[in-house]
Design an enzyme around this catalytic site. Structure first.
Site: not given
Length: 690
Positions: A267, A483, A32, A421
């Site tokens: 890019h 869960h 890049h 998280e």
């Protein structure tokens, strides 16, 4: 306005960075070049005018940290490390993205001198930088004294449009604003190009307003291509703000100087040969030469490196005086930064007997953390808004908070990560990278999956990060399938350099923490139950630290039952029922298969010998168990909502259900009549070479 005024040499330095970046990517025919060319001015100013770093000692404690969150632009970082005099030679630049080089396709900590964290997956580096800044704030608050700033460095981070679209960066940025991390300065490469092209197709939010709402200071440089004074002034202004993190919106043109500048074409692909020739002519370089560093550029960076060495020398003198005045604190700084644990800390680990009460292993984990809180001051972490469920906060803990909030202070060690998280775990990677801290983050095991990208990078980076994961099975009960993790441990166990601990009782819980804390270069996921578990006869810390051990031995056994965590007492009771039926069953507890794999072959085969079938039982999908057992009994789908004992009964994960399967296994292998080899023995395994 900054006092910095660019000279012709500065111009030459910036254009050297640009041409080197183009050459590096072109020779590799991969990479890049666009962002490195666009960010060359800010990189030059940051390294030569702002950052306090010492290329001759890349591990100097108080160095400014640099993170390239947009890691695909690493040609820029490698060029800067080379020019500054780190252990990155010109031949290393020429070997960019080649096998066994120290200049891989994205920055890798531990591989390249001067790289602080592994970046590449976008947004991770942003969160790592927040962790690095938190670490400095904590270490400074803990050890600095009047006249002795042992830790006062800044963390600088380059980021881009891709990083800012990732949720992990948003999570970390929100927390950084709350924590008022004035030592964190981000430079946003606002070039409005991603792989898909112009960001107008997908990313049109007001980034500056967004960061203002997070509580960041937002600065703006309209011309990042050649407004050197404006760039320097923005960074200097950012450093003055000690109460807010700063993001500098730097408007750049991607691939500046290329025929394709400002487009997606520059890019992620090398520039064409004629394009490189033209840009070299534009900047006064010979188009027929490659990898050129003019002598005046070498001299300029040598001066910058000398300045960095002077910073370190001054710090060393200060720290020598600090040692004389505060010898205990200085010794603690050195111990912690070297990653050494204090002598005798293991004595704080509790042990248990079968007479002790049955409790959930999350409660056993809380007991360990409480016992260790004072003897391991480097323990630093918290929960993703589940403190009361994860049971991770010692009563003696002080929260890590800005003093102005009245909620704690920076010397505090307990972090309220909020419902973040992924950001939590990526921040923990930054905390580990800083040194002097053993970070932990806690959530339900099922939601470790939310943090999977950062968990993987903990393993790849060899960071000692503790993922504390409670509510680890269908045993959490009423919250149901959303869960209840059935697959999480399976993918965690397949991660190279990850320890997955699932202790069955108090002794095994102590052993799991002991192993995890001693593993300086390996992260761990510690899985704990919500439901109560009995203290097992014949368990011990000494046995459990081997990863797996024989809990109940029987001569001339018909079958071996093996499990981990909350199912171990079930297989133990199943063995008793089998005995009533005339079937002899050995029982093996396996709190950590990765540690078991590291044991000598002789020991492993003594635990899982040939001569009988082995049945693994766990309240999960099968995962990796068939590397250790001939048969597996567990879950084939998702869990159920209901009281824990009823859910286990539904799936027949009971002593009676396990005994029934074990009897089938025994009968099946007896009927086959052939010799039964341990699953540890295979044609491709060293065990077979004995």
């Amino acid at each position: 306005m900054s006092s910095f005024q660019a000279s012709e040499v500065d111009e030459k330095c910036v254009n050297t960075i640009r041409t080197l970046a183009a050459d590096v990517v072109a020779k590799a025919n991969s990479g890049h070049p666009g962002a490195p060319m666009g960010m060359a001015p800010v990189a030059h100013i940051l390294w030569t005018q702002i950052m306090k770093s010492s290329p001759s000692n890349s591990k100097w404690y108080n160095r400014d940290r640099f993170v390239l969150s947009n890691g695909h632009a690493c040609a820029l970082q490698y060029v800067m490390l080379h020019l500054m005099g780190y252990k990155v030679k010109m031949d290393d630049l020429k070997a960019f993205r080649q096998l066994n080089s120290i200049t891989p396709g994205h920055p890798e900590v531990g591989m390249t001198d001067g790289i602080e964290v592994t970046t590449g997956p976008l947004g991770q580096g942003f969160a790592n930088a927040v962790g690095l800044a938190m670490a400095q704030a904590h270490m400074g608050a803990t050890f600095n004294k009047d006249g002795f700033n042992v830790f006062d460095n800044h963390t600088f981070m380059f980021t881009g449009d891709g990083c800012l679209q990732e949720g992990v960066a948003a999570e970390a940025a929100s927390l950084a604003g709350h924590l008022q991390l004035g030592n964190l300065i981000a430079v946003y490469d606002d070039n409005k190009i991603t792989i898909d092209g112009d960001t107008a197709c997908s990313f049109t939010e007001d980034v500056e307003m967004r960061f203002k709402s997070y509580g960041w200071q937002v600065l703006h440089v309209e011309n990042g291509n050649d407004d050197y004074a404006g760039i320097a002034a923005a960074i200097e202004e950012a450093k003055k703000n000690t109460n807010q993190p700063t993001i500098i919106n730097l408007k750049t043109i991607i691939g500046f100087g290329s025929k394709l500048q400002g487009t997606g074409g520059v890019h992620g692909a090398p520039l064409k040969k004629d394009d490189i020739a033209e840009l070299k002519k534009r900047w006064g370089f010979n188009p027929d030469e490659t990898f050129v560093v003019p002598s005046e550029v070498k001299d300029a960076y040598a001066k910058a490196a000398d300045k960095g060495a002077k910073y370190e020398s001054e710090w060393n003198k200060m720290f020598a005086s600090y040692k004389e005045k505060y010898p205990a604190e200085a010794a603690e700084v050195e111990r912690r930064m070297e990653g050494r644990l204090p002598e005798g800390w293991e004595k704080a680990l509790p042990t248990y007997t079968p007479e002790d009460a049955a409790v959930g292993s999350r409660k056993l984990s809380e007991t360990v953390l409480t016992k260790l809180w004072d003897v391991l001051p480097e323990l630093f972490g918290g929960s993703a808004d589940l403190t009361g469920s994860n049971l991770t906060r010692s009563k003696a803990a002080v929260d890590f908070q800005p003093p102005s909030t009245g909620l704690g202070n920076y010397a505090g060690r307990y972090v309220r990560f909020g419902v973040r998280e992924h950001g939590m775990t990526a921040i923990c990677n930054g905390l580990a990278a800083y040194g002097g801290i053993i970070p932990f983050g806690a959530t339900f095991l099922n939601f470790v999956s939310y943090a999977a990208g950062a968990v993987r990078l903990s393993s790849l980076s060899h960071f000692r990060v503790l993922n504390i994961a409670t509510h680890d099975s269908i045993g959490l009960g009423e919250d149901g399938p959303t869960h209840q993790p059935v697959e999480t441990v399976a993918w965690l166990r397949t991660l190279p350099n990850m320890q997955v601990h699932r202790p069955a009782d108090g002794n095994e819980t102590s052993a799991s923490y002991m192993v995890a804390l001693k593993s300086q270069h390996t992260p761990s996921t510690l899985c704990f139950s919500r439901q109560n578990l009995p203290q097992l006869a014949n368990s011990s810390v000494e046995k459990a630290v081997k990863g797996a051990y024989v809990l109940e031995e029987v001569e001339n056994a018909d079958v071996t039952l093996i499990s981990s965590g909350s199912e171990v007492y079930l297989i133990n009771d199943a063995a008793k029922k089998l005995k009533e039926q005339g079937i002899k069953a050995r029982v093996v507890s396996a709190p950590c298969l990765e540690i078991f794999d590291a044991q000598p072959n002789e020991y492993r085969l003594s635990v899982l010998p040939s001569g009988m079938p082995i049945l693994a039982v766990e309240a999960y999908a099968c995962g990796t168990w068939l590397s250790y057992a001939h048969e597996f009994f567990g879950l084939k789908g998702y869990g159920m909502s209901g009281p824990a004992d009823q859910v286990y009964n539904h799936f027949e994960l009971t002593p009676e259900g396990i005994a029934k399967r074990a009897q089938k296994v025994v009968n099946f292998y007896k009927k086959r009549g052939c010799e039964v080899y341990s699953p540890l023995i295979s044609a491709l395994d060293e065990v077979n070479d004995q």
